[in-house]
Design a protein around this motif. Structure first.
Motif: not given
Length: 192
Positions: A24, A44, A55, A57, A60, A62, A65
């Protein structure tokens, strides 16, 4: 942070968060005093997957995107990675140059409308130490991504127990999402 504000950033910080099965990363804008400001991206990467995909984001949670990058082929050491925006539109590509990377890691980054950028470790001695001793992977390194003789952006790995990077963007034409993807890839894919 909206895309226009992100695009105006010239300095970012990337930190890896230590977890068991997922890498992460959190990216922050830099404040004028050099400290970390607002988080601008969260990434991540699942470990031990056959086809690398990461991906990015907006935060956090998520929920939204920002961008993503994905290997074109399964388990290809010299593979090319496509970087796309949140709608799946291409932003650029990057690849590691294994032919020139025997002594010093070299990456090539492409953004439509710009010449190919070549990123290479600045210090050969550090590159050699890291290359020939697994126990020295923690050594800091510095990559300069250049268009010809001009440095477009730099990624500087800092000393510390956790992976931390300072990203300096000099070319205002660069898509910050592409720069962030490349910085994450340097940590996630560099040892391959």
């Amino acid at each position: 942070m909206d895309i226009a504000t992100l695009q105006a950033q010239t300095r970012l910080y990337l930190r890896q968060k230590i977890t068991m099965m997922v890498n992460r990363y959190v990216v922050h804008a830099a404040l004028p005093d050099g400290s970390e400001g607002e988080a601008v991206a969260f990434a991540e990467q699942k470990r031990m997957t056959l086809k690398e995909q990461v991906t990015l984001y907006t935060d956090e949670s998520r929920q939204a995107t920002l961008a993503a990058f994905k290997a074109r082929k399964v388990l290809d050491l010299a593979g090319e990675y496509d970087v796309v925006d949140d709608a799946g539109n291409p932003i650029g590509t990057f690849r590691k140059d294994f032919g020139r990377s025997l002594l010093r890691s070299t990456w090539h980054l492409q953004q439509p409308g710009l010449p190919t950028m070549t990123g290479q470790e600045r210090r050969l001695a550090v590159a050699l130490l890291r290359r020939f001793s697994d126990s020295l992977e923690w050594l800091p390194y510095h990559f300069d991504f250049s268009i010809g003789a001009s440095i477009a952006f730099s990624v500087d790995r800092r000393w510390g127990l956790r992976d931390r990077y300072a990203i300096e963007i000099r070319d205002p034409r660069l898509d910050r999402r592409l720069v962030i993807a490349m910085a994450v890839a340097l940590d996630a894919l560099q040892a391959r």
